[in-house]
Write an enzyme that holds these catalytic residues in place. Sequence first.
Site, PDB file in Angstrom:
ATOM      1  N   SER A  15       0.767  -1.320   0.133  1.00  0.00           N
ATOM      2  CA  SER A  15      -0.038   0.437   0.605  1.00  0.00           C
ATOM      3  C   SER A  15       0.593   1.108  -0.448  1.00  0.00           C
ATOM      4  O   SER A  15       1.543   1.566   0.425  1.00  0.00           O
ATOM      5  CB  SER A  15      -0.264  -0.172   1.022  1.00  0.00           C
ATOM      6  OG  SER A  15      -1.482   1.455   1.306  1.00  0.00           O
ATOM      7  N   HIS A  16       0.320   2.248  -0.425  1.00  0.00           N
ATOM      8  CA  HIS A  16       0.804   3.664  -0.460  1.00  0.00           C
ATOM      9  C   HIS A  16       1.357   4.131   1.288  1.00  0.00           C
ATOM     10  O   HIS A  16       1.914   5.406   1.464  1.00  0.00           O
ATOM     11  CB  HIS A  16       0.313   4.336  -1.570  1.00  0.00           C
ATOM     12  CG  HIS A  16       0.400   4.525  -2.321  1.00  0.00           C
ATOM     13  ND1 HIS A  16      -0.255   3.667  -3.191  1.00  0.00           N
ATOM     14  CD2 HIS A  16       0.942   5.237  -3.155  1.00  0.00           C
ATOM     15  CE1 HIS A  16       0.778   3.758  -4.566  1.00  0.00           C
ATOM     16  NE2 HIS A  16       1.227   4.641  -4.724  1.00  0.00           N
TER      17      HIS A  16
END
Length: 234
Positions: A15-16
Amino acid sequence: MTAATPSRVGLVVVSHSDMLANGVAELAAQMAPDVAVIPVGGTEEGGLGTDYGAVVEALADADSGAGVVVLYDLGSAKMTAEMAVESADDPSRYAVVDAPLVEGAVAAAVAAQGVSPLADVAAAAEGASGETPATAPSRPSLHLVPDAVTAEILLTNEVGLHARPAALLSRTVAELDADVLVRYGTEEANAASVLALMGLSAPGGKSITVVATGRDAGEAVRRIEELAERGFDD
């Protein structure tokens, strides 16, 4: 002689956001206590983004011998994941899956807990979108299934079929040679799908109908009855 512990497919959540990756991994791990679920979120400096090196390390950490399914949140996370897989000695041991992050991680974790092979764990994640084909065949009435074993089972735990009990039920029937349907009210779910079971919204104190067919149908119903009597270990 003690039996060898089976190798299970591992999961990597890319994920970012570090918080998002850790939250999804925590939820998935609750469903599958024996599966390695490794979160990779944010940049090395602690900002939003993805870190190629961290994903490479996570792939190695998650792989116990059965391969790794990789889930991601946004397009650039997919690119980073695919680059990391391509750099591996054997890219065929890894599958980057296009699936809803939370639902896909939960479905994949439950499949991996049941010692499903890499392709099946990836398919479980991909099938977690909840999309139903418009031409999906209708199911026969529960009471018309030939040779079915049927039981009404009271949900004795307070919250009913929420996430962890649903995962426990799903894992239990996955070990058996049986097809199991669970009905609450007018809704019906395949017990092999933890997401479908959660979608029934069956609360504690209410009863579900369980219908099983196949060689282990009776054992499947017995195990579900036992789980309910124990309050799903809640």
